[in-house]
Design a protein around this motif. Structure first.
Motif, PDB file in Angstrom:
ATOM      1  N   ARG A  79       0.858  -1.189   0.000  1.00 31.16           N
ATOM      2  CA  ARG A  79       0.000   0.000   0.000  1.00 31.16           C
ATOM      3  C   ARG A  79       0.881   1.221   0.000  1.00 31.16           C
ATOM      4  O   ARG A  79       1.983   1.211   0.534  1.00 31.16           O
ATOM      5  CB  ARG A  79      -0.887   0.032   1.238  1.00 31.16           C
ATOM      6  CG  ARG A  79      -1.802  -1.138   1.351  1.00 31.16           C
ATOM      7  CD  ARG A  79      -2.677  -1.019   2.562  1.00 31.16           C
ATOM      8  NE  ARG A  79      -1.841  -1.098   3.792  1.00 31.16           N
ATOM      9  CZ  ARG A  79      -2.264  -0.774   4.986  1.00 31.16           C
ATOM     10  NH1 ARG A  79      -3.486  -0.320   5.154  1.00 31.16           N
ATOM     11  NH2 ARG A  79      -1.489  -0.882   6.018  1.00 31.16           N
ATOM     12  N   ARG A  80       0.383   2.235  -0.589  1.00 36.61           N
ATOM     13  CA  ARG A  80       1.106   3.509  -0.543  1.00 36.61           C
ATOM     14  C   ARG A  80       0.835   4.157   0.808  1.00 36.61           C
ATOM     15  O   ARG A  80      -0.305   4.171   1.269  1.00 36.61           O
ATOM     16  CB  ARG A  80       0.628   4.431  -1.648  1.00 36.61           C
ATOM     17  CG  ARG A  80       1.051   3.944  -3.004  1.00 36.61           C
ATOM     18  CD  ARG A  80       0.642   4.981  -4.043  1.00 36.61           C
ATOM     19  NE  ARG A  80       1.080   4.500  -5.321  1.00 36.61           N
ATOM     20  CZ  ARG A  80       1.968   5.128  -6.066  1.00 36.61           C
ATOM     21  NH1 ARG A  80       2.484   6.261  -5.646  1.00 36.61           N
ATOM     22  NH2 ARG A  80       2.315   4.643  -7.225  1.00 36.61           N
ATOM     23  N   PRO A  81       1.855   4.695   1.411  1.00 33.34           N
ATOM     24  CA  PRO A  81       1.633   5.364   2.696  1.00 33.34           C
ATOM     25  C   PRO A  81       0.808   6.632   2.487  1.00 33.34           C
ATOM     26  O   PRO A  81       0.880   7.266   1.431  1.00 33.34           O
ATOM     27  CB  PRO A  81       3.036   5.688   3.182  1.00 33.34           C
ATOM     28  CG  PRO A  81       3.890   5.630   1.994  1.00 33.34           C
ATOM     29  CD  PRO A  81       3.245   4.702   1.025  1.00 33.34           C
ATOM     30  N   PRO A  82       0.027   7.017   3.472  1.00 33.48           N
ATOM     31  CA  PRO A  82      -0.766   8.242   3.307  1.00 33.48           C
ATOM     32  C   PRO A  82       0.138   9.465   3.243  1.00 33.48           C
ATOM     33  O   PRO A  82       1.206   9.511   3.819  1.00 33.48           O
ATOM     34  CB  PRO A  82      -1.642   8.280   4.554  1.00 33.48           C
ATOM     35  CG  PRO A  82      -0.939   7.427   5.537  1.00 33.48           C
ATOM     36  CD  PRO A  82      -0.174   6.402   4.766  1.00 33.48           C
ATOM     37  N   VAL A  83      -0.308  10.452   2.527  1.00 28.95           N
ATOM     38  CA  VAL A  83       0.465  11.691   2.384  1.00 28.95           C
ATOM     39  C   VAL A  83       0.204  12.539   3.614  1.00 28.95           C
ATOM     40  O   VAL A  83      -0.949  12.825   3.957  1.00 28.95           O
ATOM     41  CB  VAL A  83       0.044  12.439   1.103  1.00 28.95           C
ATOM     42  CG1 VAL A  83       0.802  13.747   0.955  1.00 28.95           C
ATOM     43  CG2 VAL A  83       0.225  11.549  -0.114  1.00 28.95           C
ATOM     44  N   LEU A  84       1.262  12.945   4.258  1.00 31.86           N
ATOM     45  CA  LEU A  84       1.129  13.797   5.437  1.00 31.86           C
ATOM     46  C   LEU A  84       1.278  15.250   5.042  1.00 31.86           C
ATOM     47  O   LEU A  84       2.163  15.635   4.297  1.00 31.86           O
ATOM     48  CB  LEU A  84       2.215  13.437   6.455  1.00 31.86           C
ATOM     49  CG  LEU A  84       2.184  12.003   6.965  1.00 31.86           C
ATOM     50  CD1 LEU A  84       3.376  11.761   7.878  1.00 31.86           C
ATOM     51  CD2 LEU A  84       0.894  11.742   7.717  1.00 31.86           C
ATOM     52  N   ARG A  85       0.416  16.103   5.534  1.00 30.70           N
ATOM     53  CA  ARG A  85       0.480  17.532   5.183  1.00 30.70           C
ATOM     54  C   ARG A  85       0.589  18.371   6.379  1.00 30.70           C
ATOM     55  O   ARG A  85       0.213  18.247   7.415  1.00 30.70           O
ATOM     56  CB  ARG A  85      -0.754  17.931   4.399  1.00 30.70           C
ATOM     57  CG  ARG A  85      -0.800  17.238   3.104  1.00 30.70           C
ATOM     58  CD  ARG A  85      -2.001  17.723   2.351  1.00 30.70           C
ATOM     59  NE  ARG A  85      -2.181  16.798   1.245  1.00 30.70           N
ATOM     60  CZ  ARG A  85      -2.739  17.126   0.137  1.00 30.70           C
ATOM     61  NH1 ARG A  85      -3.184  18.337  -0.038  1.00 30.70           N
ATOM     62  NH2 ARG A  85      -2.872  16.271  -0.798  1.00 30.70           N
TER      63      ARG A  85
END
Length: 85
Positions: A79-85
């Protein structure tokens, strides 16, 4: 250590037990061959504790004490890691 034929040990069990408690372990023979030993309970516990390895000995041992089953790895979709903003 006194040796008792199995027939005598059965017929005179009270005496057999008393000898064990006063004189130490008693051997039981069957057809002339050693078959078993009667040991006092305190002596048995001492022997059992002495035979059991300590935790330190187990941890430092090179040998495995048991096989640990490890399940085969399957195909896992990454899975792609979630993008942190």
């Amino acid at each position: 250590m006194q040796s008792w034929p199995v027939q005598d040990a059965k017929a005179r069990f009270s005496e057999f037990l008393e000898k064990c408690l006063t004189d130490g372990p008693q051997m039981v023979t069957r057809r002339g061959a050693e078959a078993a030993v009667l040991v006092a309970a305190d002596e048995w516990r001492r022997l059992q504790a002495q035979a059991r390895p300590t935790l330190k000995e187990l941890l430092l041992s090179d040998e495995a004490r048991a096989d640990i089953p490890v399940p085969a790895r399957g195909v896992v979709k990454s899975r792609r890691p979630p993008v942190l903003r």
